[in-house]
Design a protein around this motif. Structure first.
Motif, PDB file in Angstrom:
ATOM      1  N   ILE A  99       0.846  -1.199   0.000  1.00  0.00           N
ATOM      2  CA  ILE A  99       0.000   0.000   0.000  1.00  0.00           C
ATOM      3  C   ILE A  99       0.881   1.248   0.000  1.00  0.00           C
ATOM      4  CG2 ILE A  99      -1.745   1.334   1.249  1.00  0.00           C
ATOM      5  CD1 ILE A  99      -2.828  -1.251   2.393  1.00  0.00           C
ATOM      6  N   LYS A 100       1.647   1.402   1.055  1.00  0.00           N
ATOM      7  CA  LYS A 100       2.526   2.548   1.188  1.00  0.00           C
ATOM      8  C   LYS A 100       3.814   2.301   0.411  1.00  0.00           C
ATOM      9  CE  LYS A 100       4.367   5.662   4.750  1.00  0.00           C
ATOM     10  NZ  LYS A 100       4.497   5.901   6.215  1.00  0.00           N
ATOM     11  N   VAL A 101       4.363   3.365  -0.187  1.00  0.00           N
ATOM     12  CA  VAL A 101       5.623   3.282  -0.910  1.00  0.00           C
ATOM     13  C   VAL A 101       6.554   4.349  -0.367  1.00  0.00           C
ATOM     14  CG1 VAL A 101       6.760   3.407  -3.168  1.00  0.00           C
ATOM     15  CG2 VAL A 101       4.444   2.453  -2.991  1.00  0.00           C
ATOM     16  N   VAL A 102       7.754   3.947   0.055  1.00  0.00           N
ATOM     17  CA  VAL A 102       8.740   4.886   0.584  1.00  0.00           C
ATOM     18  C   VAL A 102      10.039   4.752  -0.197  1.00  0.00           C
ATOM     19  CG1 VAL A 102       7.746   4.840   2.907  1.00  0.00           C
ATOM     20  CG2 VAL A 102       9.588   3.244   2.321  1.00  0.00           C
ATOM     21  N   LEU A 103      10.873   5.786  -0.107  1.00  0.00           N
ATOM     22  CA  LEU A 103      12.190   5.755  -0.728  1.00  0.00           C
ATOM     23  C   LEU A 103      13.257   5.542   0.333  1.00  0.00           C
ATOM     24  CD1 LEU A 103      11.967   8.749  -3.260  1.00  0.00           C
ATOM     25  CD2 LEU A 103      11.592   6.319  -3.716  1.00  0.00           C
ATOM     26  N   THR A 104      14.298   4.796  -0.016  1.00  0.00           N
ATOM     27  CA  THR A 104      15.407   4.589   0.913  1.00  0.00           C
ATOM     28  C   THR A 104      16.169   5.898   1.120  1.00  0.00           C
ATOM     29  OG1 THR A 104      16.813   3.905  -0.934  1.00  0.00           O
ATOM     30  CG2 THR A 104      15.696   2.166   0.301  1.00  0.00           C
ATOM     31  N   ASN A 105      16.793   6.029   2.309  1.00  0.00           N
ATOM     32  CA  ASN A 105      17.582   7.233   2.597  1.00  0.00           C
ATOM     33  C   ASN A 105      18.987   7.102   2.009  1.00  0.00           C
ATOM     34  OD1 ASN A 105      19.060   5.595   4.319  1.00  0.00           O
ATOM     35  ND2 ASN A 105      18.132   6.403   6.203  1.00  0.00           N
TER      36      ASN A 105
END
Length: 524
Positions: free
Chosen positions: A52-58
């Motif tokens: 559902i949620k999509v995040v980017l790596t730091n």
């Protein structure tokens, strides 16, 4: 004592956090062992999703995502990298988190995965990816028995073994025909193509003993991973989606084409991280179009998907399911929100017409589809954010793109209602299809929506024979949407006359075909 109590509370809190939050690294796997070694660096700005949620790596390649009791964490492969594959050539880009496993099912689902690891890491391998590449696409392999798996292996896979210059393949659902125990034989068969192979859920791949759409893919997940995922290659973003709503939310029976709310959230969150001028390829099983006016796809879901694609000028969607081949072009009056129409390609299937028809030299059913399209597969050729498509008929040369039907003999000098028919497999209304007789003047053929006479002839051979033929009778014909007709000239000399066909497809590729007919003196 107070300090000890505080430490216990802190440990409990950290453990609870660990089970509600997945964290880990996306890293460059320089030694390709699938594990993050101490000297291997994380990769920044890579998308990771919990479905559902999509995040980017730091900058260190780290990510964090919330999880519940049923999530699949997956990395959205960036361009310039590849993921590892397992022994079945299936890409390994995901981690299944089901602490308690799947419910009790007729076909086995996911085993309990237990406690979430402290770090769920994803290995990426640096890889040269050209912006011009070709993907191999299968529609509906759909074997119902091991014998049909063998038909698939011998009639389709065998001619693709060891294929070169194709980095991956994708099957557009109905990997099997209801018997999910055939997933492993299917995987074993496709493995012989010898390239990484992505898969998609179809309506014949679901767990029918669970009346909950979010749980209908448990056995699929155990074999292939998430039913909704994405990856990049070159300047193309592939969005692979389960569009089978089971059970049908209207009456609780059967299935319907569409999406759940959590899927729309994933699509929206995923597209936030895609460069606007890249080509978006949406891969589905059930077509967005609705042939014959049947209500096969929820209209509001199609419109909502189109709204999410509004700001991407380069798009293509793929489907299978129908066991025919057709091209659709959605315009503004059909909910598309751009001036340039959206191309939806309903791909011809490797399964053809349910493995029916006469047997070929390999004892495999020819299985021509009901619209006259022979069984086969597609090559999609990408060049940056542009594409073209080639349909390959199984067992035939690559230039076999049309079937020509004409009377074998016609009365000389007499008018006839018989015609020259061309089934142009990749054709669409508006394409130019020309014919000429004996190197004469090129004339335009008339587009028509009708039954393909070559298919009719093939089907009714089963009804007119006095001895049973090996194999199984083909299905009755349906209207073909890539059929053209020309008149047969009869005021020529008696004897054999050549027919030459020339057609140009929507990608400006020219295709040719030849046939002939004979003029004979009328018999009084």
């Amino acid at each position: 004592m107070k300090i000890l109590f505080t430490k216990c509370v802190l440990c409990f809190s950290l453990n609870l956090l660990a089970q509600t939050t997945a964290m880990g690294y996306v890293f460059e796997d320089t030694n390709e062992n699938g594990k993050k070694d101490r000297r291997e660096q994380g990769i920044a700005e890579v998308a990771v999703t919990n479905g559902i949620k999509v995040v980017l790596t730091n900058q260190e390649g780290k990510y964090e995502l919330p999880v519940g009791e049923d999530n699949i964490i997956s990395v959205i492969k960036p361009s310039g990298y590849k993921v590892g594959i397992n022994e079945g050539n299936l890409p390994q880009f995901f981690y299944i988190h089901k602490p308690n496993g799947s419910p009790d099912l007729k076909f086995k689902g996911v085993e309990p995965t237990g406690i979430l690891p402290n770090s769920v890491d994803f290995a990426l391998i640096s890889s040269e990816e050209k912006e011009d590449f070709t993907a191999l696409i299968f529609g509906d392999p759909q074997p119902y028995t091991q014998q049909q798996v063998n038909y698939f292996a011998e009639g389709i896979v065998a001619e693709l073994e060891g294929i070169e210059k194709v980095p991956f393949g994708l099957s557009l659902g109905d990997l099997v025909g209801d018997d999910l125990d055939l997933f492993n034989p299917y995987i074993k068969a496709v493995k012989n193509v010898s390239i990484p192979w992505y898969n998609l859920l179809g309506n014949h791949d679901i767990n029918f003993d669970l009346e909950n759409d979010t749980l209908s893919d448990e056995t699929y997940e155990a074999h292939f991973g998430p039913a909704n995922y994405a990856f990049n290659y070159g300047k193309v973003h592939f969005l692979v989606l389960d569009d089978v709503l089971y059970p049908d939310p209207r009456d609780g029976k059967g299935y319907w084409g569409g999406f759940r709310e959590d899927q729309f959230q994933f699509i929206e969150n995923d597209l936030k991280h895609v460069t606007k001028d890249h080509l978006i390829v949406v891969a589905l099983h059930i077509p967005l179009s609705e042939p014959d006016g049947r209500d096969t796809f929820r209209d509001e879901d199609r419109e909502r998907l189109f709204k999410l694609l509004k700001y991407f000028p380069n798009t293509l969607s793929l489907s299978a399911h129908t066991h025919i081949q057709r091209q659709d072009f959605f315009q503004k009056e059909e909910g598309w929100q751009q001036d340039k129409p959206h191309h939806h390609y309903n791909v011809g299937t490797t399964f053809g017409d349910w493995y029916s028809g006469k047997l070929d030299e390999k004892n495999v059913p020819i299985s021509t589809m009901r619209d006259g399209t022979p069984k086969g597969y597609a090559f999609i050729n990408f060049d940056g954010n542009e594409y073209s498509i080639d349909y390959k008929v199984a067992g035939k040369p690559a230039d076999y793109q049309m079937e020509v039907f004409a009377s074998k003999v016609v009365a000389k000098g007499r008018g006839t209602k018989a015609g020259i028919y061309v089934n142009f497999f990749m054709g669409t209304e508006g394409d130019e299809v020309l014919y000429r007789i004996d190197d004469g003047e090129w004339k335009e053929m008339q587009y028509m929506e009708d039954y393909d006479p070559s298919y009719i002839e093939m089907v009714y051979e089963w009804d007119s024979t006095e001895e049973l033929m090996p194999g199984r009778r083909s299905s009755n014909p349906i209207i073909s949407e890539h059929l053209w007709r020309g008149n047969i000239p009869t005021k020529l000399e008696a004897g054999e006359h050549s027919i030459e066909i020339k057609a140009a497809d929507i990608f400006e590729k020219t295709h040719t075909a030849k046939s002939s007919y004979r003029l004979a003196e009328p018999v009084e």
